[in-house]
Design a protein around this motif. Structure first.
Motif, PDB file in Angstrom:
ATOM      1  N   LEU A 185      37.899  85.498  79.716  1.00  0.00           N
ATOM      2  CA  LEU A 185      38.391  86.499  78.558  1.00  0.00           C
ATOM      3  C   LEU A 185      39.060  85.685  77.439  1.00  0.00           C
ATOM      4  CD1 LEU A 185      39.684  89.739  80.438  1.00  0.00           C
ATOM      5  CD2 LEU A 185      37.467  89.273  79.640  1.00  0.00           C
ATOM      6  N   ASP A 186      38.809  86.179  76.179  1.00  0.00           N
ATOM      7  CA  ASP A 186      39.592  85.811  75.237  1.00  0.00           C
ATOM      8  C   ASP A 186      40.630  86.996  74.723  1.00  0.00           C
ATOM      9  OD1 ASP A 186      38.210  87.570  73.369  1.00  0.00           O
ATOM     10  OD2 ASP A 186      36.927  85.855  72.525  1.00  0.00           O
ATOM     11  N   GLU A 187      41.588  86.564  73.729  1.00  0.00           N
ATOM     12  CA  GLU A 187      42.309  87.770  73.269  1.00  0.00           C
ATOM     13  C   GLU A 187      41.630  88.910  72.811  1.00  0.00           C
ATOM     14  OE1 GLU A 187      45.541  88.042  74.043  1.00  0.00           O
ATOM     15  OE2 GLU A 187      45.182  85.855  75.054  1.00  0.00           O
ATOM     16  N   GLU A 188      40.490  88.744  72.151  1.00  0.00           N
ATOM     17  CA  GLU A 188      39.771  90.009  71.583  1.00  0.00           C
ATOM     18  C   GLU A 188      39.012  90.980  72.806  1.00  0.00           C
ATOM     19  OE1 GLU A 188      35.618  91.147  69.030  1.00  0.00           O
ATOM     20  OE2 GLU A 188      36.830  89.210  68.615  1.00  0.00           O
ATOM     21  N   ASP A 189      38.524  90.344  73.954  1.00  0.00           N
ATOM     22  CA  ASP A 189      38.379  91.042  74.996  1.00  0.00           C
ATOM     23  C   ASP A 189      39.258  91.685  75.632  1.00  0.00           C
ATOM     24  OD1 ASP A 189      35.504  89.785  74.824  1.00  0.00           O
ATOM     25  OD2 ASP A 189      36.120  88.139  75.962  1.00  0.00           O
ATOM     26  N   LYS A 190      40.307  91.033  75.585  1.00  0.00           N
ATOM     27  CA  LYS A 190      41.907  91.624  76.304  1.00  0.00           C
ATOM     28  C   LYS A 190      41.974  93.054  75.535  1.00  0.00           C
ATOM     29  CE  LYS A 190      43.448  87.401  78.300  1.00  0.00           C
ATOM     30  NZ  LYS A 190      44.695  86.411  78.527  1.00  0.00           N
ATOM     31  N   ALA A 191      42.057  92.921  74.267  1.00  0.00           N
ATOM     32  CA  ALA A 191      42.486  93.987  73.578  1.00  0.00           C
ATOM     33  C   ALA A 191      41.421  95.160  73.591  1.00  0.00           C
ATOM     34  CB  ALA A 191      42.517  93.576  71.974  1.00  0.00           C
ATOM     35  N   VAL A 192      40.017  94.876  73.720  1.00  0.00           N
ATOM     36  CA  VAL A 192      39.216  96.016  73.863  1.00  0.00           C
ATOM     37  C   VAL A 192      39.559  96.586  75.384  1.00  0.00           C
ATOM     38  CG1 VAL A 192      36.607  96.196  74.397  1.00  0.00           C
ATOM     39  CG2 VAL A 192      37.230  94.913  72.508  1.00  0.00           C
ATOM     40  N   TYR A 231      31.453  84.907  81.255  1.00  0.00           N
ATOM     41  CA  TYR A 231      31.460  83.524  81.704  1.00  0.00           C
ATOM     42  C   TYR A 231      32.187  82.848  80.515  1.00  0.00           C
ATOM     43  CZ  TYR A 231      28.342  85.347  85.016  1.00  0.00           C
ATOM     44  OH  TYR A 231      27.784  86.026  86.139  1.00  0.00           O
ATOM     45  N   TYR A 232      32.159  81.399  80.940  1.00  0.00           N
ATOM     46  CA  TYR A 232      33.112  80.570  80.032  1.00  0.00           C
ATOM     47  C   TYR A 232      32.353  80.260  78.766  1.00  0.00           C
ATOM     48  CZ  TYR A 232      35.696  76.646  78.045  1.00  0.00           C
ATOM     49  OH  TYR A 232      36.114  75.682  77.444  1.00  0.00           O
ATOM     50  N   LYS A 233      33.274  80.223  77.712  1.00  0.00           N
ATOM     51  CA  LYS A 233      33.023  79.754  76.415  1.00  0.00           C
ATOM     52  C   LYS A 233      34.157  79.317  75.795  1.00  0.00           C
ATOM     53  CE  LYS A 233      29.251  83.222  75.350  1.00  0.00           C
ATOM     54  NZ  LYS A 233      29.555  84.578  76.352  1.00  0.00           N
ATOM     55  N   ALA A 234      34.119  78.480  74.856  1.00  0.00           N
ATOM     56  CA  ALA A 234      35.370  78.037  74.261  1.00  0.00           C
ATOM     57  C   ALA A 234      36.241  79.108  73.851  1.00  0.00           C
ATOM     58  CB  ALA A 234      34.902  77.185  73.085  1.00  0.00           C
ATOM     59  N   GLY A 235      37.494  78.836  73.982  1.00  0.00           N
ATOM     60  CA  GLY A 235      38.540  79.996  73.666  1.00  0.00           C
ATOM     61  C   GLY A 235      38.545  81.070  74.700  1.00  0.00           C
ATOM     62  N   LYS A 236      38.012  81.068  75.571  1.00  0.00           N
ATOM     63  CA  LYS A 236      37.987  82.144  76.705  1.00  0.00           C
ATOM     64  C   LYS A 236      38.867  81.492  77.923  1.00  0.00           C
ATOM     65  CE  LYS A 236      34.579  84.917  75.541  1.00  0.00           C
ATOM     66  NZ  LYS A 236      34.051  86.414  76.054  1.00  0.00           N
ATOM     67  N   GLN A 237      39.497  82.178  78.695  1.00  0.00           N
ATOM     68  CA  GLN A 237      40.686  81.695  79.899  1.00  0.00           C
ATOM     69  C   GLN A 237      40.105  82.460  80.857  1.00  0.00           C
ATOM     70  OE1 GLN A 237      44.415  83.137  78.609  1.00  0.00           O
ATOM     71  NE2 GLN A 237      45.209  81.327  78.953  1.00  0.00           N
ATOM     72  N   LEU A 265      41.240  94.849  87.251  1.00  0.00           N
ATOM     73  CA  LEU A 265      41.106  93.934  85.889  1.00  0.00           C
ATOM     74  C   LEU A 265      42.500  93.949  85.096  1.00  0.00           C
ATOM     75  CD1 LEU A 265      38.641  92.787  83.501  1.00  0.00           C
ATOM     76  CD2 LEU A 265      40.296  94.114  82.611  1.00  0.00           C
ATOM     77  N   TYR A 266      42.858  95.206  85.017  1.00  0.00           N
ATOM     78  CA  TYR A 266      44.079  95.379  84.137  1.00  0.00           C
ATOM     79  C   TYR A 266      45.363  94.639  84.373  1.00  0.00           C
ATOM     80  CZ  TYR A 266      41.528  99.178  82.177  1.00  0.00           C
ATOM     81  OH  TYR A 266      40.413  99.889  81.831  1.00  0.00           O
ATOM     82  N   THR A 267      45.346  94.342  85.790  1.00  0.00           N
ATOM     83  CA  THR A 267      46.613  93.529  86.525  1.00  0.00           C
ATOM     84  C   THR A 267      46.308  91.975  85.989  1.00  0.00           C
ATOM     85  OG1 THR A 267      45.567  93.036  88.811  1.00  0.00           O
ATOM     86  CG2 THR A 267      46.714  94.892  88.443  1.00  0.00           C
ATOM     87  N   LYS A 268      45.328  91.473  85.404  1.00  0.00           N
ATOM     88  CA  LYS A 268      45.053  90.318  85.214  1.00  0.00           C
ATOM     89  C   LYS A 268      45.175  90.078  83.623  1.00  0.00           C
ATOM     90  CE  LYS A 268      43.660  88.640  89.241  1.00  0.00           C
ATOM     91  NZ  LYS A 268      44.317  87.746  89.913  1.00  0.00           N
ATOM     92  N   ILE A 269      45.306  91.128  82.856  1.00  0.00           N
ATOM     93  CA  ILE A 269      45.472  90.715  81.520  1.00  0.00           C
ATOM     94  C   ILE A 269      46.757  91.191  80.890  1.00  0.00           C
ATOM     95  CG2 ILE A 269      42.908  90.916  80.905  1.00  0.00           C
ATOM     96  CD1 ILE A 269      43.356  94.065  79.974  1.00  0.00           C
TER      97      ILE A 269
END
Length: 156
Positions: free
Chosen positions: A121-128, A107-113, A152-156
């Motif tokens: 997701l934020d950039e760290e989530d995408k990297a994982v 879910y939404y948290k500051a810094g997540k798109q 999911l991979y088509t969205k990041i």
């Protein structure tokens, strides 16, 4: 061991997860892998109340989950649920082979798109997730078993 569903859901086990996914995949055991929940008696009580009668429940740390899964008989149909992809990457790096990953609620948290209605997701989530992809594991976004699967991979 027979892992039938692996799901990321920040709410862990709740009505929808406990019922619809267990029916669709004939789950016999829920395995919550969460270091915090494994050490919180209130969380343990609440999660146990959400599991349908007749189903097993284990709430374990990452380390204990690896041992637990390694000892499982093939007849056990396990539903793994975690709060974040970081936990799944840890399991994968410790030798647990996940057939695929379902992302249901991050879910939404500051810094997540927002990448989907229930996934932020934020950039760290995408990297994982990219590291998980490197292990050849499919990741889908799907809130319930009857929903259309989104790669999911088509969205990041």
């Amino acid at each position: 061991m027979s892992i039938v569903v692996t799901r990321i859901d920040e709410r862990l086990i709740h009505g929808q997860v406990a019922y619809s996914w267990s029916v669709a995949y004939q789950v016999t055991e829920y395995l919550v892998v969460d270091d915090e929940a494994a050490n919180d008696p209130t969380q343990i009580l609440l999660l146990s109340m959400a599991v349908p009668s007749g189903k097993k429940l284990a709430i374990l740390s990452v380390e204990d989950a690896v041992s637990h899964l390694d000892a499982q008989p093939d007849s056990m149909k396990t539903f793994i649920v975690v709060k974040s992809p970081h936990v799944l990457l840890s399991l994968i790096e410790k030798g647990i082979m996940l057939p695929s990953i379902n992302v249901g609620g991050m879910y939404y948290k500051a810094g997540k798109q927002e990448i989907c209605k229930t996934v932020y997701l934020d950039e760290e989530d995408k990297a994982v997730f990219r590291k998980i992809k490197d292990h050849g594991i499919a990741c889908e976004i799907r809130t319930s078993p009857s929903d259309k699967s989104i790669d999911l991979y088509t969205k990041i």
